[in-house]
Every structure is written in C-alpha cells, then in structure tokens.
Design an enzyme around this catalytic site. Structure first.
Site, PDB file in Angstrom:
ATOM      1  CG  HIS A 156       1.955  38.436  -1.896  1.00  0.00           C
ATOM      2  ND1 HIS A 156       2.983  37.521  -1.948  1.00  0.00           N
ATOM      3  CD2 HIS A 156       2.059  39.159  -3.049  1.00  0.00           C
ATOM      4  CE1 HIS A 156       3.681  37.674  -3.060  1.00  0.00           C
ATOM      5  NE2 HIS A 156       3.140  38.667  -3.758  1.00  0.00           N
TER       6      HIS A 156
ATOM      7  CG  ASN B   5       7.563  37.080  -5.428  1.00  0.00           C
ATOM      8  OD1 ASN B   5       6.984  37.303  -4.363  1.00  0.00           O
ATOM      9  ND2 ASN B   5       7.116  37.523  -6.591  1.00  0.00           N
TER      10      ASN B   5
HETATM   11 FE1  HDD Z   1       3.937  43.050  -4.729  1.00  0.00          FE
HETATM   12  C1  HDD Z   1       2.412  42.565  -1.750  1.00  0.00           C
HETATM   13  C2  HDD Z   1       6.358  40.756  -3.890  1.00  0.00           C
HETATM   14  C3  HDD Z   1       5.321  43.337  -7.864  1.00  0.00           C
HETATM   15  C4  HDD Z   1       1.833  45.556  -5.413  1.00  0.00           C
HETATM   16  N1  HDD Z   1       4.291  41.876  -3.126  1.00  0.00           N
HETATM   17  C5  HDD Z   1       3.549  41.814  -2.001  1.00  0.00           C
HETATM   18  C6  HDD Z   1       4.118  40.867  -1.088  1.00  0.00           C
HETATM   19  C7  HDD Z   1       5.222  40.347  -1.689  1.00  0.00           C
HETATM   20  C8  HDD Z   1       5.342  40.998  -2.980  1.00  0.00           C
HETATM   21  C9  HDD Z   1       6.166  39.312  -1.124  1.00  0.00           C
HETATM   22  C10 HDD Z   1       3.552  40.498   0.273  1.00  0.00           C
HETATM   23  C11 HDD Z   1       4.204  41.273   1.377  1.00  0.00           C
HETATM   24  C12 HDD Z   1       3.665  40.813   2.715  1.00  0.00           C
HETATM   25  O1  HDD Z   1       3.967  39.670   3.099  1.00  0.00           O
HETATM   26  O2  HDD Z   1       2.939  41.586   3.334  1.00  0.00           O
HETATM   27  N2  HDD Z   1       5.479  42.168  -5.713  1.00  0.00           N
HETATM   28  C13 HDD Z   1       6.402  41.318  -5.151  1.00  0.00           C
HETATM   29  C14 HDD Z   1       7.467  41.085  -6.102  1.00  0.00           C
HETATM   30  C15 HDD Z   1       7.172  41.807  -7.214  1.00  0.00           C
HETATM   31  C16 HDD Z   1       5.930  42.491  -6.965  1.00  0.00           C
HETATM   32  C17 HDD Z   1       8.677  40.219  -5.836  1.00  0.00           C
HETATM   33  C18 HDD Z   1       7.934  41.941  -8.493  1.00  0.00           C
HETATM   34  C19 HDD Z   1       9.189  41.691  -8.615  1.00  0.00           C
HETATM   35  N3  HDD Z   1       3.608  44.199  -6.351  1.00  0.00           N
HETATM   36  C20 HDD Z   1       4.306  44.200  -7.541  1.00  0.00           C
HETATM   37  C21 HDD Z   1       3.839  45.261  -8.376  1.00  0.00           C
HETATM   38  C22 HDD Z   1       2.858  45.912  -7.690  1.00  0.00           C
HETATM   39  C23 HDD Z   1       2.722  45.222  -6.417  1.00  0.00           C
HETATM   40  C24 HDD Z   1       4.378  45.583  -9.759  1.00  0.00           C
HETATM   41  C25 HDD Z   1       2.023  47.100  -8.065  1.00  0.00           C
HETATM   42  C26 HDD Z   1       2.318  47.964  -8.966  1.00  0.00           C
HETATM   43  N4  HDD Z   1       2.347  43.846  -3.785  1.00  0.00           N
HETATM   44  C27 HDD Z   1       1.646  44.912  -4.238  1.00  0.00           C
HETATM   45  C28 HDD Z   1       0.603  45.388  -3.261  1.00  0.00           C
HETATM   46  C29 HDD Z   1       0.812  44.439  -2.051  1.00  0.00           C
HETATM   47  C30 HDD Z   1       1.920  43.518  -2.548  1.00  0.00           C
HETATM   48  C31 HDD Z   1      -0.774  45.470  -3.813  1.00  0.00           C
HETATM   49  C32 HDD Z   1      -0.406  43.735  -1.488  1.00  0.00           C
HETATM   50  C33 HDD Z   1      -0.309  43.846  -0.001  1.00  0.00           C
HETATM   51  C34 HDD Z   1       0.811  44.730   0.235  1.00  0.00           C
HETATM   52  O3  HDD Z   1       1.336  45.147  -0.959  1.00  0.00           O
HETATM   53  O4  HDD Z   1       1.253  45.069   1.307  1.00  0.00           O
HETATM   54  O5  HDD Z   1       0.836  46.691  -2.918  1.00  0.00           O
END
Ligand code: HDD
Length: 715
Positions: free
Chosen positions: A109, A181
């Site tokens: 993202h 999402n």
């Molecule tokens: Fe995630 C970012 C949505 C599963 C780990 N995620 C991130 C963002 C969104 C989502 C919208 C961007 C937020 C922003 O605008 O700063 N992610 C989801 C959804 C998931 C999902 C809807 C499942 C239903 N994500 C998911 C899993 C993991 C992560 C299973 C790790 C185990 N997601 C992350 C992250 C991020 C992230 C690596 C990257 C930047 C941040 O968190 O702030 O931690």
C-alpha cells in the site's frame, strides 16, 4: 588578496541596507502571483488569519536554529572561484537535511492518497455497541487513506489491483482505525502467509519487474498453487480491480468483528462502506491509457473533487450476525476472510455517513506519515479469532516502528488522538513531548497516584469474555484450527461471484484472465490457471484456454451452485454525477455566451465542464482548460461538441469516447465530428439537438455511468 580585489557580489555579508529601511522581505513583499492559498488546520478546515503564521512562511529565511540567512543560493568559498569552505554550516545543514528527507515506503500500500472528513452516526448501531462515536448524531473527525497494494510510491494509480480503504476515526474515546480494502475477501486465510502472497505479487526480485502488476509468473504461480486465493483473484480480475475513482469505490472491513453493547451483549458484524456515487470502474483500455497520460489520475480526481466542493460520501453499514461459539451463519464460516456473506442473506444496515471535505495540507506530514493499526480499537468494538486478523494485530505496530523511525509515531500530528493520552510511555527516538514530573510508573504516590486506572464499567477498553474453544492440540491447518470445512472450500464463492455478474462484466473478467495468464512465461502456471478456472466455471475456462492456445483441463472439484447475489454486480441504478467532467469542444468561432450558458447548466448539476480547443488562452472571453496538445479522452466522462474543428485529435477523442461508452452530445456544427467518425446519432448515449436538450440528456447519461447498451450485448 585584499578586500578591494573582491567583486562586490561576493562580499560577505552583503552591504547592509540603511538603518531606517525595512528588511528586504518587507521592502519587496510577496509579488501578486506569490500569494499563498488559504490556510488550513490539521482537520483541513480553513484557519482565518494572517499568512505569516503559516509554518515556514514567515517573512525571513532562517537556519533550523532560527538565525537569519541572507544567501541560500551560493556556498561560502575561498575566493570567487575557490573551493567551498567546510565552515559553511548552512550549506552542510541544508544538504544533510535533504539527504535524510525520505523514509521507507510502506511494505504494501505504498502508493496512496488521503483526505480529511467527518463521520456522522445515525444511531442505528447504538443498541449494538457502546462505542460513543456510533451513538446518534455523534460527529467524529476522520482521515481516510486510499491506496493500491503492489506498486511503489511513484507507481501509476490506475493499475489492476486491490485498493486500500483505511479510515482513522479521531473519537473522544481514542483513535479507532478500520483498515479495509475495496474487495471483501482476502487471498489468504492465515496471516503467516502474508509475506508469501506479497513476495509473489511484488515485482520479481531479479530484475524488479513488473511494477504494480499482477500479470507475471510469481503472482500466478502462488495463487494457482494456493487455491484459497481463488476468490480474491476473481475479484481482482473483475471490474473491481479497476475503479473509476476512489469516490466510486465500495469499502469492506473484510474480517468479522465483535460489537459489544452497553449491557455487555455481543454481536458479530462485517463493516461496509457504500459510495453515494455508486460503484463504478474504468474499462481496461482506459486504465492503460490513463496510466501513461495521467499516472496520478485517482489522486487528482479525489483532490479536485474535494477542492471543487463535491465532497464524496459513503454510507457506513454493518451486516449483523448472532455471536455464537461456532461463528457460522448460513453455513458460512465468519472467521474465514476468503468468504463473504451475500447481502441478500444479511442486509447491510446503515449506521452513519462519511463525508470527505478537505485535502491534506502537506502530503508527507499527513498522507505519508499517517499510521493505521487494526489494534487501534475503542470500547465496544473488538476483534475475533479470524487467523488473518490475529496476525494483523501484530504487524502494523511493528511496521510503523521501522517506517516512522521509532515508537513515538503516535505523536505525529496526523496520528495524535483527539482524546487525552496518559500512557506513562517515555523517551525513545523522536520523543517530542516534554513530560513533567517524576512518576512515570504505577502505582505511585509522587504523582498523586495519577493517572488512575480507567473504570471497567465506564471508559476503559475491556475485552468482553468470550468462550475459547477447547485446545485439543496446537494445529497449523486452518480447517482444523477453526473446526470448519468452510475453510477448505475454495471454489463455491468465486463461482457465485462470477454467476452474479452480467455477461458484459463476465467478459471483462475473462479478458483479464486471458491477459494476465497470457503474460506468464511458464506454461505449467498457465495450465494451473486453467485448472482454477474450470473448477469455477466451464465456459470461462473454455474461453481463456482458447485465448492461451491450450487445452481446457477437466475439473478436479465439484461445481457447487450457490444462489447468485445480484448486489455483487455493478450494473444497476443511476447515481449522482457530482464531480464528473465533461469536455466542451469549441473553436475560434464559438460564442463565449453559448459556452457560459452550457457551463452554468452543468455546474448547477454539480458537473465540471472543461473547455477544450485547438489552443490555450481564451476564446471570446472563455478560458480554455485543455488544448488539443494536452487533452485525451480518458480525462472526461462525457463530451459536448459545440463545434466541429477538423483535427485528427478531435476525431480520436470522439472515437475513444464512443468505444468507452461515454456520453456524447453535439450541437450545430459539432455534429460534423460524429459524421466524420461514422457515429450513429441515434445510438445509446449519443444526442444531437439544441444545447439545452443535449445538456439534459448528457446529465442523464452520466448518471448511468456509461452507455452500457452501446458497448455490451446484454445491457
Ligand atoms: Fe495490511 C498496510 C489492508 C492484511 C500487513 N493493509 C495496509 C493498508 C491497508 C491494508 C488498507 C494501508 C494502510 C495505509 O493507508 O497506511 N491488510 C489490509 C486488509 C487485509 C490486510 C484489508 C486483510 C483483510 N496486512 C494484512 C496482513 C498483514 C498486513 C495479513 C500482515 C500479517 N498491511 C500490513 C503492513 C502494512 C499494511 C505491512 C504496510 C504499511 C502499514 O501496514 O502501515 O503492516
């Protein structure tokens, strides 16, 4: 060398002005074209007052320590042509700061854009949850960030991908983040597989290509081996992967959450955001053209619409389910994030409305530094045992620490709660608070015992007691760990999704699979892709096999026919046209009054007219927004031909708009363009008449998103 050998422009300091004269800035003052825009505060609301209070725009240039700087364009040198002196601290500070301006982009993202707004609850959830921001008429400031998943920070907006829809509610009870999402299912059932799916989707590590694309071997290698990804892959290949605008996108919390009422009763919910403008997508060809013509299309669209006063709105809703130990509803496992509950089985009840009203003032400070965490919860909203959600509870805090340089990211203005913070956390990198007192511990007497523990009955976040299934063993397989066969069913819901679409939507999906699998180098992966498709729908597999030039395999799973869910199709209804753009094509003979009349009618209907002509400047007093050299059809939702200039770029504009099902109107000589392009004036979405009639029909056509009947057989 003596002083008199040095040319006067190199003397240091420069000759001081005479004592009575004003400072240089006061002398000159900002030029008329250097006046700043209106000031905005952290919530985006305009701040009245003097522009000099704006950070960094006081009258005098200074060092970070506040010392005045007279010359920031030339380094201190040993003589006019000599080497630069180490002594020039301003040079070193300026470049050192610049050298450290970047922070790591988000691991996923990374490409996003955001806006401030307000959430107003209608009270319908008050019986379900004690969360105060969901009580009737509660108004809560919000910050919302939309994003693509796979691309880097500088990638194009209109690529095929899932979109992030993350909402930060600054409630009086603390920050609540709903990190969702635009697709209601996810690729994996367990968080432990997140690195795998992301490594597969990101550019391949040897050459770092392709950027922001899923059309490559590693992505399809993973999703065809890991068949629980089928549902999400189908949604990605559908029109949902190509939103027309962030303003026209649904949002989903994906997981099931638990709401806790004032009396302790609990219910399970799935969260939904429904755009008032309807769910609308681009056509594949449009997204490809837009990625080149305007890679910032979605970012610009959102910011322009908000700036023009067309605040986008979403209704916030919940599907509500009884909180039973089995977490099953109509045979669907509510802890399985690869499954939806069709709205026909559990209607979405509206509990409030989100309105985005202001653009960020500074992209880095707000959009880049905002930190969402699914653990930012408020009393009355709790997580469930969904194994994907459970892993997310760890990942987000962890990533913010490395991305934002330490544990104090909650002190960044965009992340600061609008509730009192008395956490007794101290020190750490980038600590910006000056905490007084000595008693950063509990219990204490030196701090008067403060802060006291929040009361269990009142404002504290207290997890409600829920039964824990008896641990029979430490198990790793999803199906066993949650005791449900639903986790092992990977095809019935993608089939239901596919069968819920119109023929036109299904064709888009079939073409997307043909493109993406066609881009894979490995035939074995293509064959596995066909296996996935035939397990969902025979006709779909047949078409894609034909496109790939491969044989269709036999299914290795039974086709289960669930009832279709019409709500999953985007092809219904007509919607407000707020912020849609219409090209007004004119030539040097067009009367300014005629253009102004049509523009006013469109603006009153909340549509944005953009005058397009052979050249820039003005024509009969009307400013030209786009010349033929700077326009392309993808920027417009409709075109109104008020003239018919003979130019191949005009013909191309109209041909593309025809092909993309966009609204076309012609008045007077404008009809000549249609004749040249061989366009039937009676075709759906085409009107040739006087200006008033054409404007009215154009607005109706825009409200239906596209002239589907022109481009799809079954529309
Ligand atoms: Fe995630 C970012 C949505 C599963 C780990 N995620 C991130 C963002 C969104 C989502 C919208 C961007 C937020 C922003 O605008 O700063 N992610 C989801 C959804 C998931 C999902 C809807 C499942 C239903 N994500 C998911 C899993 C993991 C992560 C299973 C790790 C185990 N997601 C992350 C992250 C991020 C992230 C690596 C990257 C930047 C941040 O968190 O702030 O931690």
């Amino acid at each position: 060398m003596t002083d008199h050998d040095i040319p006067s422009e190199f003397t240091h300091p420069p000759t001081p002005p005479d004592e009575d004269a004003a400072t240089p800035c006061e002398q000159a003052g900002p030029a008329p074209d250097q006046q700043g825009p209106a000031l905005r505060g952290p919530t985006g609301a305009p701040i009245p007052g003097d522009a000099s209070v704006r950070a960094q725009q006081g009258p005098r240039l200074t060092t970070p320590q506040g010392a005045g700087v007279a010359d920031t364009d030339h380094a201190l040198k040993a003589g006019p042509r000599g080497p630069t002196l180490l002594q020039d601290f301003h040079l070193r500070e300026k470049i050192t700061h610049f050298d450290h301006e970047r922070i790591p982009e988000r691991a996923v993202h990374a490409r996003g854009t955001a806006a401030h707004g307000v959430f107003v609850a209608n009270g319908a959830a008050a019986s379900l949850t004690r969360a105060k921001f969901l009580a009737a008429d509660a108004r809560t400031p919000v910050f919302v960030r939309f994003s693509t998943v796979l691309g880097s920070r500088g990638s194009a907006d209109t690529v095929r991908d899932t979109r992030g829809f993350a909402v930060k509610f600054y409630t009086g009870e603390g920050v609540y983040d709903l990190v969702g999402n635009n697709i209601p299912v996810f690729f994996i059932q367990e968080a432990i597989k997140f690195p795998d799916v992301i490594h597969a989707g990101k550019p391949e590590p040897d050459r770092e290509i392709p950027q922001a694309q899923s059309a490559h071997d590693t992505f399809w290698d993973f999703v065809t081996l890991h068949t629980e990804a089928t549902a999400h892959t189908f949604w990605n290949m559908s029109d949902r992967g190509l939103p027309r605008s962030y303003r026209m996108m649904e949002g989903f919390g994906v997981h099931t959450y638990r709401l806790v009422a004032e009396d302790g009763t609990t219910s399970l919910v799935k969260f939904h955001w429904k755009p008032r403008l309807g769910v609308h997508s681009m056509l594949w060809e449009e997204t490809q053209m837009t990625a080149g013509f305007d890679p910032d299309f979605h970012r610009r669209d959102l910011a322009d619409a908000i700036e023009a006063g067309f605040a986008p709105e979403w209704d916030f809703g919940v599907q509500v389910f009884p909180d039973t130990p089995e977490h099953l509803f109509e045979g669907i496992d509510l802890l399985d994030p690869t499954k939806i509950v069709p709205e026909e089985l559990a209607p979405v009840q509206t509990i409030g409305t989100l309105r985005l009203t202001a653009n960020p003032e500074n992209f880095f400070a707000e959009t880049e530094q905002v930190a969402f965490c699914p653990t930012h919860l408020v009393p009355g909203i709790e997580v469930t045992d969904d194994p994907l959600l459970q892993g997310r509870l760890f990942s987000y805090l962890d990533t913010q620490i490395s991305r934002l340089g330490g544990p104090n990211f909650t002190q960044l203005p965009i992340n600061t709660p609008h509730a009192d913070v008395n956490d007794l956390f101290r020190d750490g990198m980038h600590q910006s608070a000056v905490h007084p007192g000595v008693a950063a511990y509990k219990p204490n007497s030196l701090g008067g015992g403060c802060p006291y523990a929040a009361s269990f009955a009142g404002e504290a976040y207290v997890e409600s007691p829920t039964p824990i299934p008896p641990p029979t063993a430490k198990l790793r397989t999803s199906a066993n760990s949650v005791g449900s066969v639903s986790f092992a069913d990977h095809y019935s819901q993608p089939r239901m999704f596919y069968r819920s679409l119109t023929t036109g939507e299904q064709q888009h999906l079939a073409d997307a699979f043909s493109f993406e699998l066609g881009k894979c180098q490995s035939e074995a992966i293509q064959r596995r892709g066909l296996q996935m498709l035939v397990n969902v729908d025979d006709g779909l597999a047949d078409y894609v096999a034909g496109q790939l030039g491969l044989d269709k395999p036999a299914p290795n799973s039974d086709n289960v026919d669930l009832a279709p869910s019409p709500a999953l199709s985007q092809r219904h209804g007509s919607f407000p046209v707020d912020g849609r753009t219409v090209a007004l094509l004119i030539d040097d003979t067009t009367s300014g009054d005629a253009v102004r009349e049509v523009s006013t009618a469109l603006e009153e209907a909340r549509v944005r007219p953009m005058v397009v002509a052979a050249h820039g400047g003005t024509i009969d007093g009307v400013p030209v927004a786009r010349s033929f050299a700077t326009m392309r059809s993808v920027e417009f939702d409709g075109v109104l031909l008020l003239a018919g200039p003979a130019d191949p770029r005009v013909d191309l504009l109209v041909e593309e708009m025809w092909r993309h099902g966009k609204a076309i109107g012609a008045v007077g000589t404008g009809a000549s363009v249609l004749e040249r392009a061989g366009i039937d004036a009676d075709a759906p979405g085409v009107t040739v008449a006087d200006a008033t009639t054409v404007t009215g029909t154009l607005l109706t056509d825009l409200s239906e998103h596209r002239a589907w009947a022109r481009i799809e057989a079954d529309a």
